[in-house]
Write a protein that holds these residues in place. Structure first.
Motif, PDB file in Angstrom:
ATOM      1  N   THR A 278       3.282   4.466 -25.339  1.00 11.78           N
ATOM      2  CA  THR A 278       3.153   5.790 -25.953  1.00 11.78           C
ATOM      3  C   THR A 278       1.895   5.935 -26.785  1.00 11.78           C
ATOM      4  O   THR A 278       1.672   6.970 -27.392  1.00 11.78           O
ATOM      5  CB  THR A 278       4.351   6.041 -26.890  1.00 11.78           C
ATOM      6  N   THR A 279       1.054   4.876 -26.843  1.00 16.15           N
ATOM      7  CA  THR A 279      -0.127   4.976 -27.704  1.00 16.15           C
ATOM      8  C   THR A 279      -1.419   4.734 -26.936  1.00 16.15           C
ATOM      9  O   THR A 279      -2.457   4.464 -27.529  1.00 16.15           O
ATOM     10  CB  THR A 279      -0.052   3.963 -28.867  1.00 16.15           C
ATOM     11  N   THR A 280      -1.353   4.810 -25.605  1.00 11.88           N
ATOM     12  CA  THR A 280      -2.541   4.552 -24.799  1.00 11.88           C
ATOM     13  C   THR A 280      -3.048   5.837 -24.163  1.00 11.88           C
ATOM     14  O   THR A 280      -2.279   6.553 -23.527  1.00 11.88           O
ATOM     15  CB  THR A 280      -2.200   3.555 -23.667  1.00 11.88           C
ATOM     16  N   ALA A 281      -4.345   6.090 -24.333  1.00 13.50           N
ATOM     17  CA  ALA A 281      -4.976   7.210 -23.637  1.00 13.50           C
ATOM     18  C   ALA A 281      -6.054   6.624 -22.728  1.00 13.50           C
ATOM     19  O   ALA A 281      -7.027   6.055 -23.204  1.00 13.50           O
ATOM     20  CB  ALA A 281      -5.590   8.178 -24.647  1.00 13.50           C
ATOM     21  N   MET A 282      -5.851   6.736 -21.421  1.00 16.87           N
ATOM     22  CA  MET A 282      -6.816   6.180 -20.467  1.00 16.87           C
ATOM     23  C   MET A 282      -7.835   7.235 -20.092  1.00 16.87           C
ATOM     24  O   MET A 282      -7.490   8.405 -19.946  1.00 16.87           O
ATOM     25  CB  MET A 282      -6.057   5.791 -19.191  1.00 16.87           C
ATOM     26  N   LYS A 283      -9.090   6.797 -19.881  1.00 15.50           N
ATOM     27  CA  LYS A 283     -10.042   7.838 -19.503  1.00 15.50           C
ATOM     28  C   LYS A 283      -9.870   8.219 -18.038  1.00 15.50           C
ATOM     29  O   LYS A 283      -9.360   7.447 -17.224  1.00 15.50           O
ATOM     30  CB  LYS A 283     -11.470   7.480 -19.858  1.00 15.50           C
ATOM     31  N   ASP A 284     -10.314   9.437 -17.733  1.00 14.07           N
ATOM     32  CA  ASP A 284     -10.062  10.022 -16.409  1.00 14.07           C
ATOM     33  C   ASP A 284     -10.518   9.116 -15.271  1.00 14.07           C
ATOM     34  O   ASP A 284      -9.810   8.944 -14.285  1.00 14.07           O
ATOM     35  CB  ASP A 284     -10.754  11.391 -16.291  1.00 14.07           C
ATOM     36  N   GLU A 285     -11.712   8.505 -15.420  1.00 15.63           N
ATOM     37  CA  GLU A 285     -12.196   7.716 -14.271  1.00 15.63           C
ATOM     38  C   GLU A 285     -11.355   6.458 -14.094  1.00 15.63           C
ATOM     39  O   GLU A 285     -11.197   5.954 -12.976  1.00 15.63           O
ATOM     40  CB  GLU A 285     -13.691   7.407 -14.381  1.00 15.63           C
ATOM     41  N   GLN A 286     -10.776   5.922 -15.201  1.00 12.84           N
ATOM     42  CA  GLN A 286      -9.914   4.753 -15.068  1.00 12.84           C
ATOM     43  C   GLN A 286      -8.594   5.141 -14.384  1.00 12.84           C
ATOM     44  O   GLN A 286      -8.059   4.382 -13.574  1.00 12.84           O
ATOM     45  CB  GLN A 286      -9.636   4.128 -16.439  1.00 12.84           C
ATOM     46  N   ILE A 287      -8.115   6.339 -14.680  1.00 11.32           N
ATOM     47  CA  ILE A 287      -6.894   6.833 -14.019  1.00 11.32           C
ATOM     48  C   ILE A 287      -7.133   6.961 -12.516  1.00 11.32           C
ATOM     49  O   ILE A 287      -6.289   6.581 -11.704  1.00 11.32           O
ATOM     50  CB  ILE A 287      -6.448   8.175 -14.661  1.00 11.32           C
ATOM     51  N   LEU A 324      -5.095  13.609 -10.632  1.00  7.20           N
ATOM     52  CA  LEU A 324      -5.049  12.552  -9.621  1.00  7.20           C
ATOM     53  C   LEU A 324      -5.962  12.957  -8.468  1.00  7.20           C
ATOM     54  O   LEU A 324      -6.279  14.138  -8.315  1.00  7.20           O
ATOM     55  CB  LEU A 324      -3.607  12.357  -9.140  1.00  7.20           C
ATOM     56  N   PRO A 325      -6.360  11.995  -7.628  1.00  8.82           N
ATOM     57  CA  PRO A 325      -7.192  12.378  -6.475  1.00  8.82           C
ATOM     58  C   PRO A 325      -6.502  13.466  -5.632  1.00  8.82           C
ATOM     59  O   PRO A 325      -5.268  13.533  -5.601  1.00  8.82           O
ATOM     60  CB  PRO A 325      -7.308  11.073  -5.682  1.00  8.82           C
ATOM     61  N   VAL A 412     -11.910  -1.012 -14.823  1.00 12.01           N
ATOM     62  CA  VAL A 412     -11.213  -1.887 -13.874  1.00 12.01           C
ATOM     63  C   VAL A 412     -11.233  -1.163 -12.534  1.00 12.01           C
ATOM     64  O   VAL A 412     -10.706  -0.051 -12.410  1.00 12.01           O
ATOM     65  CB  VAL A 412      -9.756  -2.153 -14.308  1.00 12.01           C
ATOM     66  N   THR A 413     -11.858  -1.766 -11.527  1.00  8.33           N
ATOM     67  CA  THR A 413     -12.053  -1.068 -10.255  1.00  8.33           C
ATOM     68  C   THR A 413     -10.763  -1.032  -9.441  1.00  8.33           C
ATOM     69  O   THR A 413      -9.880  -1.875  -9.609  1.00  8.33           O
ATOM     70  CB  THR A 413     -13.123  -1.773  -9.406  1.00  8.33           C
ATOM     71  N   SER A 414     -10.698  -0.071  -8.523  1.00  5.59           N
ATOM     72  CA  SER A 414      -9.523   0.062  -7.657  1.00  5.59           C
ATOM     73  C   SER A 414      -9.346  -1.217  -6.834  1.00  5.59           C
ATOM     74  O   SER A 414      -8.215  -1.650  -6.585  1.00  5.59           O
ATOM     75  CB  SER A 414      -9.664   1.269  -6.736  1.00  5.59           C
ATOM     76  N   GLN A 415     -10.446  -1.839  -6.456  1.00  6.97           N
ATOM     77  CA  GLN A 415     -10.370  -3.064  -5.674  1.00  6.97           C
ATOM     78  C   GLN A 415      -9.669  -4.175  -6.465  1.00  6.97           C
ATOM     79  O   GLN A 415      -8.778  -4.850  -5.945  1.00  6.97           O
ATOM     80  CB  GLN A 415     -11.799  -3.503  -5.286  1.00  6.97           C
ATOM     81  N   SER A 416     -10.037  -4.332  -7.740  1.00  5.15           N
ATOM     82  CA  SER A 416      -9.405  -5.427  -8.493  1.00  5.15           C
ATOM     83  C   SER A 416      -7.963  -5.080  -8.856  1.00  5.15           C
ATOM     84  O   SER A 416      -7.123  -5.977  -8.993  1.00  5.15           O
ATOM     85  CB  SER A 416     -10.259  -5.843  -9.697  1.00  5.15           C
ATOM     86  N   ILE A 417      -7.658  -3.787  -8.963  1.00  6.91           N
ATOM     87  CA  ILE A 417      -6.259  -3.395  -9.195  1.00  6.91           C
ATOM     88  C   ILE A 417      -5.432  -3.689  -7.947  1.00  6.91           C
ATOM     89  O   ILE A 417      -4.341  -4.274  -8.017  1.00  6.91           O
ATOM     90  CB  ILE A 417      -6.169  -1.900  -9.600  1.00  6.91           C
ATOM     91  N   LYS A 418      -5.976  -3.322  -6.792  1.00  6.48           N
ATOM     92  CA  LYS A 418      -5.287  -3.585  -5.525  1.00  6.48           C
ATOM     93  C   LYS A 418      -5.013  -5.093  -5.381  1.00  6.48           C
ATOM     94  O   LYS A 418      -3.878  -5.511  -5.119  1.00  6.48           O
ATOM     95  CB  LYS A 418      -6.154  -3.089  -4.364  1.00  6.48           C
ATOM     96  N   ASN A 419      -6.047  -5.922  -5.579  1.00 10.37           N
ATOM     97  CA  ASN A 419      -5.884  -7.371  -5.445  1.00 10.37           C
ATOM     98  C   ASN A 419      -4.887  -7.923  -6.451  1.00 10.37           C
ATOM     99  O   ASN A 419      -4.048  -8.761  -6.130  1.00 10.37           O
ATOM    100  CB  ASN A 419      -7.231  -8.093  -5.636  1.00 10.37           C
TER     101      ASN A 419
END
Length: 468
Positions: A278-287, A324-325, A412-419
């Motif tokens: 409840t205390t995290t705000a992620m920036k748009d590009e990270q989302i 979202l995309p 954190v890139t989508s590739q490293s999230i996927k992996n």
């Protein structure tokens, strides 16, 4: 009973006053603790600003405790939206609501003075960040105050060890600290560090003991160390959250959250639950990167996509709705579910289809996940989270690091999230972690059962506050 005993009877009752910090992870833990204490037929008074009492009741996981809520007036405070682009991820937008708690001091003192003549003892349990609010307990002849620490015993131990200058003696204490314990740099704002310091000064003057929402099963060595460092006793009386969640299928009023019905249709341990508290705000590009990474991992997921709470949840200010995309929810339909409202975290974690939790590692989320036997992929953001990550991954072995704290300023890139997601959910290493998490969860649930370690500590605390 003779009439003469009537007065004595009233006096024999011990009452408890709960004073939480107005942030969800704090409000919630003390609400659960209130429920556990009131099960011993001890009256519990829960105090706060009307907006925060309303918040904690609205989000509570089905509870039926007989608590008395006191809505104390606080003057209007600023409730700005979180800033997702701040370099330091600490929710500095909540600082005005923390500062406004100073106005609770007078009404809390008044309540304590009213309760004092009617009770044998008035026990105040306050969040460690609320010591200044309850400082008047010192003038209540039968008042006693206990500090509740909303973070892990490991984190508190590190903090105290640093404050007392890390004496080398600890090497003789049988404690193995892993390498690479993160410093507090980037964890808090200067304002909040000052706030902590101020509270700590007050706490030293009034503290009769310390309560922790943890179990010796999880953090025995650190509770022992805490008991050796200072004068006051430390009780590990957690987990506070319900350790079993009523069978979600026979909820009489049929108000089950839609994500639970979706979970019913998935294979056992096949879903990763993604939530950053409840205390995290992620920036748009990270989302965006997270969205693509989850999609490309081909992994079933429930993603709670909400902005950080504002200081006043019910103020009219706009809440950012993350983009979202294009066509995303259509594409992941059936495999992924995006939840934008309040999600029933305990029910999701206790569901048999949930096999992992991608989490910011706030202590509330850690303890709930551990209790339910669900392993954690750690993505710490601020506060105690980088150190909880060390506890979860290196010391307990029930999680792995998804995002290195040292790289907190990088996308954190989508590739490293996927992996990362695939490794967590599909690899042998992931299965090992899942197995350890299930074992630890079973042990922790057992510790709350009659005769278990947490049950004994809780009984010892109740015996202590109700002593004659």
């Amino acid at each position: 009973m003779a009439h003469g005993d009537q007065h004595h009877q009233n006096q024999s009752q011990v009452v408890v006053v709960m004073v939480p910090l107005p942030a969800q992870g704090h409000l919630n833990q003390l609400l659960h603790l209130s429920r556990l204490i009131s099960a011993y037929n001890i009256p519990v008074h829960y105090v706060g600003a009307a907006t925060h009492n309303r918040q904690v009741k609205l989000r509570a996981h089905r509870w039926e405790a007989k608590l008395q809520f006191h809505d104390f007036p606080t003057p209007p405070f600023l409730s700005p939206p979180p800033n997702p682009n701040a370099t330091n991820k600490f929710p500095s937008h909540l600082q005005p609501s923390f500062k406004a708690t100073a106005h609770l001091r007078q009404p809390v003192a008044k309540l304590l003075r009213e309760l004092s003549p009617k009770a044998r003892r008035v026990i105040v349990i306050h969040d460690s960040m609320m010591a200044s609010v309850i400082q008047d307990v010192a003038s209540i002849p039968n008042g006693e105050s206990y500090t509740f620490h909303s973070v892990s015993a490991f984190t508190i131990f590190l903090y105290l060890w640093e404050v007392i200058g890390m004496p080398k003696k600890l090497e003789e204490l049988d404690v193995k600290l892993p390498n690479g314990i993160p410093s507090l740099e980037g964890c808090f704002t200067i304002e909040f560090m000052n706030f902590i310091g101020e509270q700590h000064e007050h706490q030293k003057l009034i503290n009769a003991g310390n309560l922790h929402n943890t179990s010796r099963t999880i953090e025995g060595p650190y509770i022992d160390l805490l008991n050796r460092i200072g004068q006051q006793k430390h009780w590990a009386i957690g987990p506070f959250n319900p350790t079993t969640v009523a069978n979600p299928n026979n909820n009489s009023n049929g108000s089950r959250h839609k994500c639970l019905e979706w979970l019913d249709k998935q294979e056992q341990s096949s879903v990763i639950y993604v939530s950053f508290g409840t205390t995290t705000a992620m920036k748009d590009e990270q989302i965006q990167e997270l969205a693509i990474g989850l999609e490309e991992s081909k992994q079933q997921f429930i993603w709670v996509l909400r902005d950080a709470d504002k200081g006043d949840l019910f103020s009219d200010a706009e809440v950012r709705r993350a983009e979202l995309p294009q066509g995303y929810e259509e594409r992941v339909k059936g495999r992924g579910l995006v939840v934008r409202d309040w999600a029933p975290q305990l029910e999701i974690l206790s569901h048999k289809s949930t096999g992992g939790f991608l989490s910011h590692c706030g202590w509330n989320s850690c303890i709930e996940s551990i209790t339910m036997g669900v392993p954690i992929a750690a993505w710490p953001m601020h506060s105690d989270q980088p150190r909880n990550t060390v506890l979860i991954t290196k010391l307990l072995g029930v999680g792995f690091v998804m995002r290195d704290w040292d790289k907190r300023d990088e996308l954190v890139t989508s590739q490293s999230i996927k992996n990362g997601v695939q490794k967590f959910m599909w690899s042998e290493e992931g299965d090992e972690i899942r197995k350890r998490a299930a074992e630890l969860g079973a042990d922790v649930r057992q510790s709350r059962v009659e005769g278990g370690a947490s049950y004994m500590e809780f009984s010892s605390f109740i015996a202590h506050i109700t002593r004659y």
